[in-house]
Scaffold this active site. Structure first.
Site, PDB file in Angstrom:
ATOM      1  N   LYS A   1       0.519  15.903   0.154  1.00  0.00           N
ATOM      2  CA  LYS A   1       0.098  14.786  -0.703  1.00  0.00           C
ATOM      3  C   LYS A   1      -0.188  15.485  -1.935  1.00  0.00           C
ATOM      4  O   LYS A   1      -0.816  16.793  -1.969  1.00  0.00           O
ATOM      5  CB  LYS A   1      -0.649  14.073  -0.047  1.00  0.00           C
ATOM      6  CG  LYS A   1      -0.961  12.746  -0.937  1.00  0.00           C
ATOM      7  CD  LYS A   1      -2.317  11.884  -0.064  1.00  0.00           C
ATOM      8  CE  LYS A   1      -2.601  10.629  -0.681  1.00  0.00           C
ATOM      9  NZ  LYS A   1      -3.519   9.870   0.118  1.00  0.00           N
TER      10      LYS A   1
ATOM     11  N   SER B   1      -2.293   4.955   1.042  1.00  0.00           N
ATOM     12  CA  SER B   1      -1.788   5.887  -0.263  1.00  0.00           C
ATOM     13  C   SER B   1      -0.895   7.042   0.077  1.00  0.00           C
ATOM     14  O   SER B   1      -0.201   7.343  -0.734  1.00  0.00           O
ATOM     15  CB  SER B   1      -2.798   6.289  -1.204  1.00  0.00           C
ATOM     16  OG  SER B   1      -3.614   7.221  -0.444  1.00  0.00           O
TER      17      SER B   1
ATOM     18  N   SER C   1      -5.379   5.514   4.324  1.00  0.00           N
ATOM     19  CA  SER C   1      -4.376   6.079   3.719  1.00  0.00           C
ATOM     20  C   SER C   1      -3.637   7.220   4.562  1.00  0.00           C
ATOM     21  O   SER C   1      -2.691   7.471   4.054  1.00  0.00           O
ATOM     22  CB  SER C   1      -4.750   6.885   2.516  1.00  0.00           C
ATOM     23  OG  SER C   1      -4.943   5.676   1.614  1.00  0.00           O
TER      24      SER C   1
HETATM   25  N1  GLN Z   1      -6.100   1.054   0.562  1.00  0.00           N
HETATM   26  C1  GLN Z   1      -7.389   1.823   0.796  1.00  0.00           C
HETATM   27  C2  GLN Z   1      -7.647   1.675  -0.922  1.00  0.00           C
HETATM   28  O1  GLN Z   1      -7.008   1.290  -1.727  1.00  0.00           O
HETATM   29  C3  GLN Z   1      -7.544   2.767   1.265  1.00  0.00           C
HETATM   30  C4  GLN Z   1      -6.946   4.028   0.509  1.00  0.00           C
HETATM   31  C5  GLN Z   1      -7.119   5.452   1.008  1.00  0.00           C
HETATM   32  O2  GLN Z   1      -7.290   5.432   2.094  1.00  0.00           O
HETATM   33  N2  GLN Z   1      -7.250   6.410   0.210  1.00  0.00           N
HETATM   34  O3  GLN Z   1      -8.660   2.063  -1.369  1.00  0.00           O
END
Ligand code: GLN
Length: 478
Positions: free
Chosen positions: A76, A151, A175
């Site tokens: 990532k 994400s 994410s």
């Molecule tokens: N979807 C969640 C957020 O927007 C979690 C994102 C993540 O785990 N980085 O914060």
């Protein structure tokens, strides 16, 4: 021989034996990416020449014993990798070249991995669909008009599309697990502190955790072997003995107690997700596990608590992006205007929203009412899990309440946040959790089930997940 539909273990052993050279593995991977990625768009930064060069270095090595020897791994784009562009999905970091390797990157390299490139993500890991990337959308390899989740959408999509054998993502509130569920791959969020965060661009430091995606439970276990361990450069790193996370795979789970959370029933589930949950519970029973009901009374507060804590920490972490030190700089007439212009142009809408919320909740007079209060409720949620785990060995719940949605179909941020209602509580408690493919809906979109383990009990969690995976048909069953 087609390398890309194989598992981590298979590729490493083929590469080690010399049956297929790492250079040929690299060439196959590059060809697959060239062929598929114009449609999937899993990768943001990729340097084919560097991949070939690294493959030649690996071929020349005498010691081929690394657990990931010759295995194509994607990472990532919020993890620093020396001499590569690292942007965390943000315009504010475009052009930023990492001067060093994150600990996980160093560990992947030491394990002999062939790092193929950096994957697309929601800006600074804020989002659930990868649509918040400043660069472009990533498409779900199963159905390209659907999101891959987020994400870490690029990392999940790369594995599903066979553009890499395994990958790394980061999980702050879901994410890794949510995109794993949406794309139909396996994704593991380790215990907070199990994997070093050194060199990971911070979103919410008390929640962020790096973890692997793979085709199978075993692949994620091998990846965890490569990346786990104490790191003095990360102050929240946990001091643990070296463990082999594959050790219990295949050992039967007879008599293990698995908890079903009562309060999950208060949430609406897509019909097929509900059915798949019931099938997975049956699979656990078939494997000899005992199902018990447990209660997490504060479950419903997890989402509001997270959306105080995560933006608060993000607002502090993102203060460093000011046009002076990294990436984008938009000159103003003085320093203050340079800050303003750079941040106005460099950050996207969702990131700005979180900086505003976080700055507000941390400001004098509001800290006690918001951040402190949320931290107290976080403790109550943790205590609920601790109590549940005094009765059971693991928990089972859906990873998400629905399958993937169409690109562009969710425009309301609150509705987007709802995607993580079942992953966020576990992040708040710092516990390890894995999402495994458990079925498909009528449209053919993957469904994921989440198993949650005790603190630092990844070995046992993986044992249980492996047993379920075998019951459900293994890699080729779903
Ligand atoms: N979807 C969640 C957020 O927007 C979690 C994102 C993540 O785990 N980085 O914060």
């Amino acid at each position: 021989m087609d390398i890309l539909n194989k598992t981590v273990e298979e590729v490493a052993s083929i590469a080690r034996s010399g049956e297929v050279s790492v250079k040929e593995i690299a060439e196959q991977t590059i060809n697959a990416i060239k062929q598929k990625d114009s449609k999937i768009k899993a990768f943001v930064h990729i340097d084919f020449d560097a991949v070939i060069k690294r493959s030649e270095e690996l071929d020349a090595k005498k010691d081929k014993s690394g657990v990931l020897f010759g295995v194509p791994v994607a990472i990532k784009d919020n993890m620093n990798m020396k001499d590569t562009e690292t942007t965390a999905g943000s315009k504010i970091l475009s052009g930023y070249i990492s001067p060093y390797d994150a600990t996980v990157v160093e560990k992947l390299k030491n394990a002999g991995a062939l790092i193929v490139g950096k994957t697309n993500m929601d800006e600074f890991a804020m989002g659930s669909s990868t649509e918040n990337s400043a660069f472009f959308n990533t498409h779900n390899p199963v159905k390209p008009e659907y999101v891959p989740g987020g994400s870490s959408g690029g990392s999940a999509a790369a594995v599903k599309a066979n553009e890499a054998i395994a990958s790394l993502g980061s999980d702050t509130g879901g994410s890794i697990r949510e995109p794993a569920a949406f794309c139909g791959v396996t994704g593991l969020k380790p215990t907070y502190g199990r994997v070093s965060r050194y060199g990971l661009i911070a979103f919410a430091s008390s929640l962020d955790q790096i973890g692997p995606f793979g085709k199978t439970v075993k692949d994620t276990a091998i990846m965890l072997n490569a990346i786990a361990g104490f790191d003095p450069r990360d102050e929240t790193s946990v001091q643990t003995e070296k463990e082999d996370f594959t050790e219990l795979l295949g050992k039967d789970i007879k008599g293990k107690k698995i908890g079903v959370i009562k309060e999950v029933r208060d949430f609406e589930l897509q019909e097929e997700v509900k059915n798949s949950f019931n099938d997975t519970v049956k699979a656990l029973q078939n494997a000899g596990a005992i199902i018990e009901e447990v209660s997490i009374p504060h479950l419903k507060y997890a989402l509001p608590v997270y959306y105080i804590i995560a933006p608060a920490e993000a607002s502090a972490n993102l203060a460093r992006f000011d046009g002076v030190r990294y990436g984008l700089k938009v000159e103003g007439k003085d320093l203050r205007e340079t800050y303003e212009k750079t941040r106005t142009e460099g950050f996207g809408t969702e990131v700005k929203r979180r900086i505003l919320i976080g700055t507000f909740t941390l400001s004098a007079g509001y800290y006690d009412a918001y951040y402190l209060k949320a931290s107290k409720v976080r403790r109550l949620i943790s205590n609920d899990f601790e109590k549940a785990f005094s009765k059971v060995d693991a928990l089972i719940l859906p990873t998400t309440s629905t399958t993937a949605f169409k690109l562009g179909s969710i425009t309301n941020p609150l509705q987007m946040y709802m995607n993580d209602i079942f992953t966020i509580p576990i992040s708040l408690a710092g516990l390890p959790a894995i999402s495994i493919p458990s079925g498909k809906d009528k449209k053919g979109l993957p469904i994921g089930m989440q198993l949650v383990g005790k603190w630092l009990a990844e070995k046992e969690l993986l044992q249980i997940a492996y047993a379920v995976e075998q019951e459900l048909g293994g890699k080729n069953g779903i």
